[in-house]
Design a protein around this motif. Sequence first.
Motif, PDB file in Angstrom:
ATOM      1  N   CYS A   1       0.855  -1.191   0.000  1.00  0.00           N
ATOM      2  CA  CYS A   1       0.000   0.000   0.000  1.00  0.00           C
ATOM      3  C   CYS A   1       0.883   1.230   0.000  1.00  0.00           C
ATOM      4  CB  CYS A   1      -0.884  -0.021   1.253  1.00  0.00           C
ATOM      5  SG  CYS A   1      -1.711   1.539   1.619  1.00  0.00           S
TER       6      CYS A   1
ATOM      7  N   ALA B   1      -4.286   6.381   2.383  1.00  0.00           N
ATOM      8  CA  ALA B   1      -5.370   6.480   3.372  1.00  0.00           C
ATOM      9  C   ALA B   1      -4.829   6.984   4.708  1.00  0.00           C
ATOM     10  CB  ALA B   1      -6.046   5.133   3.558  1.00  0.00           C
ATOM     11  N   HIS B   2      -3.649   6.506   5.079  1.00  0.00           N
ATOM     12  CA  HIS B   2      -3.035   6.967   6.322  1.00  0.00           C
ATOM     13  C   HIS B   2      -2.744   8.465   6.237  1.00  0.00           C
ATOM     14  CE1 HIS B   2      -2.196   2.649   6.470  1.00  0.00           C
ATOM     15  NE2 HIS B   2      -2.076   2.785   7.773  1.00  0.00           N
ATOM     16  N   TYR B   3      -2.070   8.835   5.171  1.00  0.00           N
ATOM     17  CA  TYR B   3      -1.637  10.227   5.017  1.00  0.00           C
ATOM     18  C   TYR B   3      -2.839  11.170   5.036  1.00  0.00           C
ATOM     19  CZ  TYR B   3       0.783  14.329   3.225  1.00  0.00           C
ATOM     20  OH  TYR B   3       1.300  15.588   3.081  1.00  0.00           O
ATOM     21  N   ASN B   4      -3.832  10.870   4.214  1.00  0.00           N
ATOM     22  CA  ASN B   4      -4.951  11.798   4.066  1.00  0.00           C
ATOM     23  C   ASN B   4      -5.885  11.826   5.272  1.00  0.00           C
ATOM     24  OD1 ASN B   4      -4.232  12.951   1.670  1.00  0.00           O
ATOM     25  ND2 ASN B   4      -5.416  11.527   0.400  1.00  0.00           N
ATOM     26  N   THR B   5      -5.765  10.841   6.158  1.00  0.00           N
ATOM     27  CA  THR B   5      -6.588  10.858   7.362  1.00  0.00           C
ATOM     28  C   THR B   5      -5.842  11.532   8.508  1.00  0.00           C
ATOM     29  OG1 THR B   5      -7.483   8.767   6.543  1.00  0.00           O
ATOM     30  CG2 THR B   5      -8.149   9.390   8.729  1.00  0.00           C
ATOM     31  N   GLY B   6      -4.594  11.906   8.274  1.00  0.00           N
ATOM     32  CA  GLY B   6      -3.838  12.630   9.298  1.00  0.00           C
ATOM     33  C   GLY B   6      -2.744  11.810   9.953  1.00  0.00           C
ATOM     34  N   TYR B   7      -2.533  10.586   9.443  1.00  0.00           N
ATOM     35  CA  TYR B   7      -1.517   9.712  10.032  1.00  0.00           C
ATOM     36  C   TYR B   7      -0.272   9.686   9.157  1.00  0.00           C
ATOM     37  CZ  TYR B   7      -5.364   8.320  13.032  1.00  0.00           C
ATOM     38  OH  TYR B   7      -6.410   8.339  13.930  1.00  0.00           O
ATOM     39  N   ARG B   8       0.322  10.860   8.956  1.00  0.00           N
ATOM     40  CA  ARG B   8       1.489  10.976   8.087  1.00  0.00           C
ATOM     41  C   ARG B   8       2.642  10.092   8.586  1.00  0.00           C
ATOM     42  NH1 ARG B   8       5.678  14.771   8.681  1.00  0.00           N
ATOM     43  NH2 ARG B   8       4.354  15.895  10.151  1.00  0.00           N
ATOM     44  N   HIS B   9       2.828  10.077   9.903  1.00  0.00           N
ATOM     45  CA  HIS B   9       3.952   9.297  10.429  1.00  0.00           C
ATOM     46  C   HIS B   9       3.745   7.791  10.243  1.00  0.00           C
ATOM     47  CE1 HIS B   9       4.633  13.218  12.518  1.00  0.00           C
ATOM     48  NE2 HIS B   9       5.829  12.965  12.033  1.00  0.00           N
ATOM     49  N   GLU B  10       2.486   7.356  10.236  1.00  0.00           N
ATOM     50  CA  GLU B  10       2.209   5.939   9.950  1.00  0.00           C
ATOM     51  C   GLU B  10       2.408   5.638   8.463  1.00  0.00           C
ATOM     52  OE1 GLU B  10       1.358   3.619  12.201  1.00  0.00           O
ATOM     53  OE2 GLU B  10       1.275   5.005  13.901  1.00  0.00           O
TER      54      GLU B  10
ATOM     55  N   HIS C   1       8.740   1.530   2.112  1.00  0.00           N
ATOM     56  CA  HIS C   1       8.561   0.181   1.571  1.00  0.00           C
ATOM     57  C   HIS C   1       8.291   0.248   0.063  1.00  0.00           C
ATOM     58  CE1 HIS C   1       7.455  -4.062   1.531  1.00  0.00           C
ATOM     59  NE2 HIS C   1       6.347  -3.742   0.886  1.00  0.00           N
TER      60      HIS C   1
ATOM     61  N   LEU D   1       5.355   2.967   4.987  1.00  0.00           N
ATOM     62  CA  LEU D   1       4.755   2.418   3.768  1.00  0.00           C
ATOM     63  C   LEU D   1       5.380   3.052   2.531  1.00  0.00           C
ATOM     64  CD1 LEU D   1       1.026   2.254   4.936  1.00  0.00           C
ATOM     65  CD2 LEU D   1       2.742   0.439   4.947  1.00  0.00           C
TER      66      LEU D   1
ATOM     67  N   ARG E   1       8.375  17.607   4.915  1.00  0.00           N
ATOM     68  CA  ARG E   1       7.907  17.725   6.301  1.00  0.00           C
ATOM     69  C   ARG E   1       8.900  17.062   7.262  1.00  0.00           C
ATOM     70  NH1 ARG E   1       5.829  21.125   8.154  1.00  0.00           N
ATOM     71  NH2 ARG E   1       4.658  20.032   9.744  1.00  0.00           N
TER      72      ARG E   1
END
Lengths: 497, 251
Positions: free
Chosen positions: B41, B45-54, B61, B58, B93
């Motif tokens: 992946c 989805a992580h980035y746009n939901t606010g989980y940039r560090h998660e 990878h 990815l 960032r």
Amino acid sequence: MSGTFVGMPAFPKAAHEAVHNSTLRGNLRHATHTIRAKRANAVAEVSDWAALREAGKQIKDHTLRHLDRYLVQLEESVTAAGGTVHWAADAEEANRIVTRLVKETGESEVVKVKSMATQEIGLNEALEEEGIRAYETDLAELIVQLGKDRPSHILVPAIHRNRGEIRDIFAREMSEWGRPAPDGLTDTPAELAEAARLHLREKFLRAKVGVSGANFMVAETGTMVVVESEGNGRMCLTLPETLISVVGIEKTVPTWQDLEVFLQTLPRSSTAERMNPYTSMWTGTTNSETADGPQTFHLVLLDNGRTDTLADEVGRQALRCIRCSACLNVCPVYERAGGHAYGSVYPGPIGAILSPQLRGTDSEIDSSLPYASSLCGACYEVCPVAIDIPEVLVHLRERVVEGGQVTREGNKVVLKPAKGHVAERAAMRAARWAFARPGVLRTGQRLASRTRRLHPRSLPGPGKAWSDSRALPALPSEPFRDWWQRTRGGSGKDGGK
Amino acid sequence: MRVALFLTCVNDTLYPDTGRAVVKLLTRLGVEVDFPMAQTCCGQAHYNTGYRHEAEPLARHFSDVFGEYEAIVTPSGSCGAMVRELYPRMGERARAEGRGNTLAATLAPVIPKTYELTEFLVDVLGVTDVGAYYPHHVTYHPTCHGLRGLGLADRPRRLLQAVKGLELAELPGADECCGFGGTFALKNSDVSAAMGADKVRNAESTGAEVLCAADNSCLMHIGGTMARLSTGMRPVHIAEILASTEEEPAR
């Protein structure tokens, strides 16, 4: 509809009502689509639009970077021209200053030019508490005020009302505020405009104090600029003896020449006009008793969260905003949720990035606003100062779910992650863990595919939000990667499907 | 030319037909396609939901998996935009957070060589007529991240116009978002559903039997809405139309 935004529910809850109100949906759809198309034409006429947009962005960024210097220069220029400058750190201080200034004139009523800054600080309500009546003179603001309503759009605050509703409000409420609406008032635009004209005229002629905002403040000359369509602002700026302007500090531009850019981009972006009908400029006080314009001029410079916003590297671009409303008119979410759902005088995409910065992300509404967008990017595309609204929305989502360092009242503080995102955070972490391990992903995919006949057609819990209005996709018999491994992309012995 | 198919996790799991279509199409055009099995992946989805560090692990990878290829092709405007538009921003960032240049340097190689499928066909291979046959009445919805993020402009339409047998109908309000928006579809489901219903009504008004787009996430939302509203229309990914031939027609 109450006249205040305090205690607003989260955006999805507030939007729910609007989405299912067919009159409102119809009003908004008609209004936003009309102005959207007109704006596109007005912008397409300008061959160097992209260059104007870039220039506007650069002027604003330069000014914001040196705002300390330009504000001092502005104060010197305004003072030299006979005005008095007041500095207000927050809404409360600004309201206190304006109330005191009005009281010093001995008057108990003021006429108002349409102004976002005075709405932001709740000036009318603050004046009312001190026994001072503020009359809105912009036609749409008048409709909102008479209807004991809240604005739902930056430029056309009564966009949620149709002509029939406006007629009813005029007929019912005008007599409470002054000259009543004529008998037998119909909903034709000409009759409605005439009723408003007669109602407002007596207020203009009587008023001794005017209150305004400003679209721009020129640091080198101390000149205030108001652009408008009706001329009612011009009346307020020229007739009263005392003028009090409340202006956000980010409205500063360094030089007179900088206006060249914005006086082209603002009217085309907002009302789709090549040039707005009335551009009023005033520098300090008038120098003779017979000339038009105020003999006393006060400028109240408003911070109210702007310096804190300026401290944020990503979020500060929101301060470039010239309040044109193009982003509202093009936004598919605004079109369906309406302006009130945003719980702020700044609705739409720009509101969704301004309010959580100016007010912080503590309240239910402010922490939900960064999510009030599908990130479709239409707002960024039309913005005449190139504010990347989707970028700031995502940045603010991060602030909500991760917390981190922000500036509040000039101090650096570390925010905790917001409550209510615990399950989501866990899911995101689990997904990240699985996605970092292709084998785990594959096992999950296979399990899902092999149990597909057992999958429900609608989902419980949070998934209900999907399946209430949309069918779930059917799972395939195997994920792509299994087919690929089996067939080497259809070239192996299995031969594909 | 040897390219990597970056299929995306959604397509891999839910829409393998789209993946098979891309392989068939590119192979027909003389491109050697590989599907790196380690791909998962992109982190959108992580980035746009606010989980940039998660999203960062990815992205790293992704770079590990795809770094060695000449070109990376994806049948998704939004995942393509994630790599091209948002990976550079992630690097910036990280730098701004005082974490040095490592992330930016890791991601840099994959950014310029990632292409959305229609972009790859038109710009890299230089074809608009891919030899496809699809005798159906089709309307095209340009998805937001493809249209405004990657700037795909009229590339998909030019490809569709060259398809034999295909009748292309103009979609009213084509450039308006369908209302999917990733987690927006769940977090603001009322507004999302209203946008979806309007999109479907516009599509229905064309009289087309197929609504085509270059992103299955949006099609999942639009198609799901079509099913609930019981329209006779169906959603089809552009790759499946372009892969279809007289010898092997798609449904």
